[in-house]
Scaffold this motif. Structure first.
Motif, PDB file in Angstrom:
ATOM      1  N   THR A   9       7.514   5.608  12.732  1.00  0.00           N
ATOM      2  CA  THR A   9       8.647   5.623  11.631  1.00  0.00           C
ATOM      3  C   THR A   9       9.168   4.080  11.810  1.00  0.00           C
ATOM      4  N   ILE A  10       9.380   3.908  13.144  1.00  0.00           N
ATOM      5  CA  ILE A  10      10.039   2.377  13.193  1.00  0.00           C
ATOM      6  C   ILE A  10       9.218   1.294  12.835  1.00  0.00           C
ATOM      7  N   TRP A  11       7.791   1.543  13.165  1.00  0.00           N
ATOM      8  CA  TRP A  11       6.821   0.518  12.744  1.00  0.00           C
ATOM      9  C   TRP A  11       6.776   0.576  11.132  1.00  0.00           C
ATOM     10  N   GLN A  13       0.910  -1.185  -0.122  1.00  0.00           N
ATOM     11  CA  GLN A  13      -0.080   0.042   0.147  1.00  0.00           C
ATOM     12  C   GLN A  13       0.860   1.293  -0.018  1.00  0.00           C
ATOM     13  N   ILE A  14       2.102   1.117   0.010  1.00  0.00           N
ATOM     14  CA  ILE A  14       3.129   2.385   0.217  1.00  0.00           C
ATOM     15  C   ILE A  14       3.558   2.492  -1.031  1.00  0.00           C
ATOM     16  N   ASP A  15       3.188   3.808  -1.504  1.00  0.00           N
ATOM     17  CA  ASP A  15       3.592   4.459  -3.016  1.00  0.00           C
ATOM     18  C   ASP A  15       5.054   4.698  -3.015  1.00  0.00           C
ATOM     19  N   ASP A  16       5.998   4.102  -3.813  1.00  0.00           N
ATOM     20  CA  ASP A  16       7.462   4.196  -3.889  1.00  0.00           C
ATOM     21  C   ASP A  16       7.714   5.426  -4.743  1.00  0.00           C
ATOM     22  N   SER A  17       6.752   5.974  -5.342  1.00  0.00           N
ATOM     23  CA  SER A  17       7.140   7.416  -6.061  1.00  0.00           C
ATOM     24  C   SER A  17       7.339   8.784  -5.353  1.00  0.00           C
ATOM     25  N   LYS A  18       6.695   8.569  -4.158  1.00  0.00           N
ATOM     26  CA  LYS A  18       6.564   9.618  -3.206  1.00  0.00           C
ATOM     27  C   LYS A  18       7.484   9.502  -2.087  1.00  0.00           C
ATOM     28  N   LEU A  19       8.032  10.649  -1.404  1.00  0.00           N
ATOM     29  CA  LEU A  19       8.762  10.767  -0.437  1.00  0.00           C
ATOM     30  C   LEU A  19       7.724  10.771   0.663  1.00  0.00           C
ATOM     31  N   LEU A  20       7.800  10.020   1.953  1.00  0.00           N
ATOM     32  CA  LEU A  20       7.124   9.998   2.962  1.00  0.00           C
ATOM     33  C   LEU A  20       7.763  10.722   4.251  1.00  0.00           C
ATOM     34  N   ILE A  21       7.321  11.541   4.653  1.00  0.00           N
ATOM     35  CA  ILE A  21       7.895  12.526   5.752  1.00  0.00           C
ATOM     36  C   ILE A  21       7.103  12.378   6.875  1.00  0.00           C
ATOM     37  N   VAL A  22       7.475  11.912   8.010  1.00  0.00           N
ATOM     38  CA  VAL A  22       6.748  11.793   9.082  1.00  0.00           C
ATOM     39  C   VAL A  22       7.394  12.823  10.218  1.00  0.00           C
ATOM     40  N   THR A  23       6.473  13.615  10.897  1.00  0.00           N
ATOM     41  CA  THR A  23       7.012  14.696  11.625  1.00  0.00           C
ATOM     42  C   THR A  23       6.253  14.745  12.966  1.00  0.00           C
ATOM     43  N   GLY A  24       6.550  15.510  13.963  1.00  0.00           N
ATOM     44  CA  GLY A  24       6.070  15.709  15.153  1.00  0.00           C
ATOM     45  C   GLY A  24       6.896  16.748  16.040  1.00  0.00           C
ATOM     46  N   HIS A  25       6.069  17.232  16.972  1.00  0.00           N
ATOM     47  CA  HIS A  25       6.697  18.248  17.821  1.00  0.00           C
ATOM     48  C   HIS A  25       6.547  17.735  19.493  1.00  0.00           C
ATOM     49  N   ALA A  26       7.475  17.807  20.349  1.00  0.00           N
ATOM     50  CA  ALA A  26       7.333  17.500  21.673  1.00  0.00           C
ATOM     51  C   ALA A  26       7.134  15.922  21.697  1.00  0.00           C
ATOM     52  N   LEU A  27       5.959  15.786  22.436  1.00  0.00           N
ATOM     53  CA  LEU A  27       5.621  14.121  22.583  1.00  0.00           C
ATOM     54  C   LEU A  27       5.093  13.824  21.174  1.00  0.00           C
TER      55      LEU A  27
END
Length: 116
Positions: free
Chosen positions: A28-30, A5-19
């Motif tokens: 991201t580890i998952w 289900q993950i599209d290889d053509s796009k960059l996936l950026i996961v972000t968050g602040h504090a907790l």
């Protein structure tokens, strides 16, 4: 979610602040675990996130040569949140306990300071 289900053509950026940064790191580890080595890897960028995981998590991430490069952490030297879990502390289950929990860093860190 599975790896197909993950599209290889796009960059996936996961972000968050504090907790939220800690949650982004765990997510991201998952993702890295389910994607495997054949797919494009996500990039996790955190801002002011506390450290997560112990020496075992740090070692597990280091065993996957490409995983460590998926984490970029930004923190201010004045922000107390990233330092929340740096100091070892006694287990709350017993006042006499000598077991300490030490959170270990992984990935790349950018520490910001107001000094030139």
């Amino acid at each position: 979610m599975n790896a197909t289900q993950i599209d290889d053509s796009k960059l996936l950026i996961v972000t968050g602040h504090a907790l939220g940064g800690s949650i982004a790191s765990l997510f991201t580890i998952w993702l890295l675990d389910i994607i495997g080595s054949g797919k494009k890897r996500p990039l996790c960028i955190t801002f002011g996130s506390p450290l997560i995981g112990d020496q075992n998590l740090q070692k597990a991430i280091s065993q996957h040569s490409t995983w460590n490069s998926c984490f970029f952490n930004v923190a201010s030297h004045l922000d107390p949140v990233p330092r929340m879990f740096i100091s070892p502390h006694t287990s709350p289950l017993s006042e006499l306990s000598t077991q300490t929990i030490v959170y270990k860093p992984f990935g790349t860190f950018l520490l910001l300071s107001d000094k030139v």
